[in-house]
Design an enzyme around this catalytic site. Structure first.
Site, mmCIF file in Angstrom:
data_model
loop_
_atom_site.group_PDB
_atom_site.id
_atom_site.type_symbol
_atom_site.label_atom_id
_atom_site.label_comp_id
_atom_site.label_asym_id
_atom_site.label_seq_id
_atom_site.Cartn_x
_atom_site.Cartn_y
_atom_site.Cartn_z
ATOM 1 N N ASP A 1 0.877 -1.081 -0.144
ATOM 2 C CA ASP A 1 -0.062 -0.033 -0.043
ATOM 3 C C ASP A 1 0.662 1.260 0.230
ATOM 4 O O ASP A 1 1.880 1.289 0.823
ATOM 5 C CB ASP A 1 -0.843 0.012 1.290
ATOM 6 C CG ASP A 1 -2.020 -1.008 1.295
ATOM 7 O OD1 ASP A 1 -1.894 -1.908 0.387
ATOM 8 O OD2 ASP A 1 -2.864 -1.116 2.234
ATOM 9 N N ASP B 1 -14.944 -3.174 -0.930
ATOM 10 C CA ASP B 1 -14.469 -2.989 0.272
ATOM 11 C C ASP B 1 -15.590 -2.483 0.961
ATOM 12 O O ASP B 1 -16.383 -1.806 0.685
ATOM 13 C CB ASP B 1 -13.503 -1.636 0.241
ATOM 14 C CG ASP B 1 -12.324 -1.920 -0.732
ATOM 15 O OD1 ASP B 1 -12.083 -3.183 -0.971
ATOM 16 O OD2 ASP B 1 -12.059 -0.883 -1.372
#
Length: 243
Positions: free
Chosen positions: A10, A131
């Site tokens: 990330d 998500d």
């Protein structure tokens, strides 16, 4: 059916970071150079690397693309990228530059028809990132909550040709609390589409448990914080693929 481990990178401000439950105020930096982290993953034997442009997800445009492209071009592994991909120009940019799979997240909620067009045109090179918080999809780097149920959106996009979903339980992400196996399997079974699990992996037992569902369309797991905090090594995780 095989089961694949996806080590995660990330990116924020050009660095390799992890957030807790997607909270930008709860960030830990684990590497100053995403490429060097990816290089270590590739050396350990990773066949795929999962990359997320956190700045891009928040801003709605590519922010860390140079790191993604360097990994795709210089390392012997496949790459999937999500975060800030909002247009066909973004999709083609990455696919034309050697990225294997592009993840559509917020756009899949905000513009379902355009997402379906991408699925029709690019097929399995598009993954849908679902998500979810309490079963409902979040967008914009998890900063905005929709009223769309992850399973309902999954069914709709599966009927339009989606081949791969990446399911993240936001409450689990970065918490080392175990994956939401129930919802992961539910999505896989109700859509009939391959699902990659994401969020909450804390130990090798979690990966072994998820792998038990590989014949029910759970085809892999993304692993992030557990690697960075040395809960297990990537080599140990990759061994689960072949056991």
């Amino acid at each position: 059916m095989s089961f694949t481990i996806y080590p995660a990178i990330d990116m924020r401000d050009g660095k390799c970071v992890r957030l807790e439950q997607g909270d930008f105020e709860k960030e830990t930096v684990y590497g100053e150079n995403p490429f060097e982290v990816a290089k270590e993953f590739a050396a350990a034997g990773a066949s795929w690397i999962h990359m997320v442009d956190l700045d891009g997800a928040k801003e709605g445009s590519k922010q860390n693309a140079e790191h993604v492209l360097r990994v795709a071009k210089e390392l012997d592994c496949r790459v999937q990228i999500g975060g800030g991909i909002r247009s066909e120009e973004d999709v083609r940019f990455y696919l034309d530059e050697g990225v294997d799979r592009v993840i559509i997240g917020s756009l899949a909620v905000r513009d379902v028809e355009t997402t379906k067009q991408f699925l029709s045109k690019y097929g399995e090179r598009i993954a849908i990132g679902l998500d979810a918080r309490d079963g409902f999809v979040s967008t914009a780097g998890w900063l905005e909550q929709s009223e769309v149920k992850a399973v309902d959106l999954g069914k709709d996009l599966a009927s339009a040709g989606a081949k791969t979903f990446i399911y993240t339980d936001i409450a689990k992400d970065g918490m080392l609390s175990g994956p939401n196996t129930k919802e992961i399997v539910r999505l896989a079974e109700e859509t009939g589409v391959d699902v990659i699990a994401s969020g909450g992996i804390k130990g090798l037992d979690d990966l072994v448990e998820l792998k038990e569902y590989k014949d029910r369309n759970v085809i892999g797991s993304i692993v992030g914080k557990a690697l960075y905090t040395n809960q297990f090594t990537l080599k140990e995780a990759l061994a689960v693929e072949v056991d």
